[in-house]
Design an enzyme around this catalytic site. Structure first.
Site, PDB file in Angstrom:
ATOM      1  N   ARG A 291       0.820  -1.207   0.020  1.00 28.14           N
ATOM      2  CA  ARG A 291       0.075  -0.056  -0.045  1.00 28.14           C
ATOM      3  C   ARG A 291       0.832   1.168   0.105  1.00 28.14           C
ATOM      4  O   ARG A 291       0.750   2.095  -0.690  1.00 28.14           O
ATOM      5  CB  ARG A 291      -1.060   0.115   1.296  1.00 28.14           C
ATOM      6  N   TYR A 426      -6.608  -0.876  -6.633  1.00 30.49           N
ATOM      7  CA  TYR A 426      -5.924  -2.183  -6.135  1.00 30.49           C
ATOM      8  C   TYR A 426      -5.255  -1.910  -4.833  1.00 30.49           C
ATOM      9  O   TYR A 426      -4.972  -0.884  -4.333  1.00 30.49           O
ATOM     10  CB  TYR A 426      -5.167  -2.805  -7.322  1.00 30.49           C
ATOM     11  N   GLU A 427      -4.965  -3.002  -4.136  1.00 33.63           N
ATOM     12  CA  GLU A 427      -4.105  -3.163  -3.078  1.00 33.63           C
ATOM     13  C   GLU A 427      -5.306  -2.496  -1.998  1.00 33.63           C
ATOM     14  O   GLU A 427      -4.790  -1.765  -0.839  1.00 33.63           O
ATOM     15  CB  GLU A 427      -2.682  -2.351  -2.958  1.00 33.63           C
ATOM     16  N   GLY A 428      -6.400  -2.592  -2.077  1.00 40.55           N
ATOM     17  CA  GLY A 428      -7.329  -2.095  -1.272  1.00 40.55           C
ATOM     18  C   GLY A 428      -7.824  -0.547  -1.744  1.00 40.55           C
ATOM     19  O   GLY A 428      -7.104   0.432  -1.705  1.00 40.55           O
TER      20      GLY A 428
END
Length: 586
Positions: A291, A426-428
């Site tokens: 992140r 992406y990645e949350g």
């Protein structure tokens, strides 16, 4: 379309905003300031001369899939080999496994460069870095001995396999299965989607980190385990996994985004990482690193868009600026200047936040320990979401500066905007980052971690007032007002969280994250301005110092005033949840 790593600004931010000198001293790193500059210069040469020139061609050509094998764009293999041969893949990894052991801060600056030069290329080492971190923290001694050295060197790459067709952000819905077969091995059966560099021709082996469920595992996220599933098994045979498709995407065309099938012939062989049913905790070691790196991707792409737009604005002649005797370059027009300054200031603010996050990770290994770790935890969702929102906004402004030509693919402005769009997803997703910030990170130590960070911002505002340089304009007052808005919004959310009204807190999460990012970003620019003011007062005439002061003034006077409105949205705007069902029903 060209990119030049802004080495001077990066080095200044590292030292005077993020405190690199203290990190080097406390961490026992034998590096002088000139060593830092030398490393950044060499990284910049690779980014500028090798990786960046492939960006446009990679976008046009993309990656291709034939008979289960993925071929990357022309030049990709040679660039990756240059990257690996230069030792860049192991920059932040421990020397024990062949890495250089440099601080997170140095690795962060280089990550910004790779992704500013070419986002599609930079994604591959980004995923490998996360795999290295997860394996280092949770892998068995045997797995570390077998895989870490080759991952650190870049001889092999790593992936994250989380998402499934029915389970996007909700990992509780995962269906991939794992069954023990003895000797510490497991058979993995299932399918995954959106797997970045899940298959490629850059290396001989790919180490997949895969989330799956054991037969009698508890329901939900508590029953997920993490497995290491290599493309090639230790005996040299091909594992039972394959790339079943490549996604056709809005952007990052040269990065192969794969659908992966595990177990067509009975089950892919894998090894457990960490403990059974504790895979999510292991994966989040990798996810949190990813992140921050995604936030750095946002900074890099925003920097590239700013450079591209500035070059075009200096060259494109249109209209006549006030007082000009003839047609002017559009950079002379006030509104174009506003857009370019917004791009530059927003990018610099996002860079400061990301570097502060990396500094907190470095400090967590030193005397500060837990306090620094909590600070890193607090800042990570802000770094990821704010920097990637900025990337989307800055690349959109880049298209606007180009005018009609920005909407035409040949200028390259549109590619940067297309590439940046994934970063907030992406990645949350950034909405998830806001929820994480408000419900998990804000309550750390009873709110003391957030309060301490706000106090550092307030001290910067006091420093501006004490400095008194007229070049700062109203920066001191505007930053003070922004800090007060953030403080009040923080108090509101902490009280709301403690009063069992989750809807009110969740409704204000996204504006709160934006508010936090704006104020923290303004404090970073002000800190850079204060350091520059000290240089000028000492008799130096470096024009970059004056530019930093002006940039801090622009951000605080033109962008930071939004803090007051965001505060109101956090405190008073949550009533929409009561009306949403009725409004959206039609």
């Amino acid at each position: 379309m060209s990119y030049r790593a802004p080495v001077e600004e990066m080095a200044f931010t590292l030292r005077h905003v993020a405190g690199l000198d203290a990190v080097l001293t406390q961490g026992g790193h034998e590096m002088a300031p000139e060593d830092v500059t030398a490393i950044l210069d060499e990284a910049g040469k690779l980014a500028n001369g090798v990786i960046a020139p492939l960006n446009r061609a990679g976008d046009r050509h993309g990656a291709t899939l034939q008979d289960g094998a993925v071929t990357t764009a022309p030049g990709w293999r040679e660039a990756y080999r240059a990257f690996v041969d230069g030792g860049w893949n192991g920059l932040g990894a421990t020397p024990e496994h062949g890495g250089q052991g440099l601080p997170h801060l140095m690795a962060a600056a280089c990550t910004e460069m790779w992704n500013g030069a070419n986002l599609s290329f930079g994604l591959c080492p980004l995923l490998t870095a996360g795999g290295i971190e997860a394996l280092t923290a949770h892998g068995s001694a045997d797995l570390k001995a077998r895989y870490l050295g080759k991952l650190v060197s870049g001889e092999w790459t790593a992936t994250m396999n989380l998402t499934e067709p029915q389970a996007g952000s909700d990992l509780a819905l995962l269906r991939s299965r794992a069954e023990p077969i003895g000797d510490g091995r497991y058979r993995i059966v299932g399918s995954k989607i959106y797997i970045t560099y899940g298959e490629h021709d850059l290396t001989d082996n790919i180490v997949h980190l895969v989330l799956a469920r054991l037969k009698d595992a508890p329901a939900g996220t508590r029953g997920i385990s993490l497995f290491l599933v290599p493309k090639v098994l230790p005996d040299g045979t091909r594992n039972d996994l394959r790339c079943s498709g490549l996604e056709h995407k809005l952007g990052i065309h040269a990065s192969p985004t794969c659908s992966m099938a595990f177990g067509d012939a009975g089950g892919a062989i894998g090894w457990l990482i960490g403990e059974e049913n504790r895979g999510l905790a292991c994966m989040f070691t990798m996810m949190n690193s990813a992140r921050l790196n995604v936030g750095l991707q946002g900074v890099g792409v925003a920097e590239a868009a700013y450079q591209h737009a500035l070059a075009y604005a200096r060259d494109r002649r249109q209209g006549r600026a006030p007082g000009a005797p003839e047609t002017s370059a559009i950079v002379a027009h006030a509104d174009v200047q506003r857009m370019l300054l917004t791009m530059k200031a927003s990018t610099a603010a996002a860079r400061g936040i990301c570097y502060l996050t990396a500094q907190a990770l470095d400090a967590a290994d030193g005397p500060e320990g837990r306090a620094a770790f909590e600070r890193a935890s607090l800042l990570t969702p802000v770094a990821k979401a704010f920097a990637t929102d900025i990337a989307n906004e800055v690349t959109s402004l880049g298209v606007q500066v180009h005018g009609g030509m920005g909407f035409i693919e040949e200028t390259g402005a549109a590619q940067l905007m297309r590439d940046a769009r994934i970063l907030g997803i992406y990645e949350g997703t950034n909405g998830i980052q806001a929820i994480d910030l408000v419900t998990r990170k804000l309550p750390l130590s009873g709110g003391a971690t957030a309060r301490a960070q706000i106090a550092t911002m307030r001290r910067v505002a006091e420093g501006l007032l004490k400095d008194g340089s007229p070049g700062f304009g109203h920066a001191a007052a505007r930053l003070r007002d922004g800090v007060c808005s953030l403080d009040r919004a923080t108090s509101f959310l902490l009280t709301t969280l403690g009063s069992n009204h989750p809807d009110a807190a969740l409704a204000g999460a996204a504006p709160y994250l934006r508010l936090f990012g704006l104020v923290q970003g303004a404090a970073c620019l002000a800190q850079a301005g204060l350091a520059s003011s000290a240089v000028l007062k000492a008799g130096d005439t470096d024009p970059a110092c004056g530019a930093r002061i002006a940039l801090a003034r622009f951000f605080t006077e033109n962008l930071l005033p939004a803090a007051g409105g965001l505060e109101q949205a956090v405190i008073d705007g949550g009533a929409f949840v009561e009306d949403a069902a009725a409004v959206l029903a039609g």
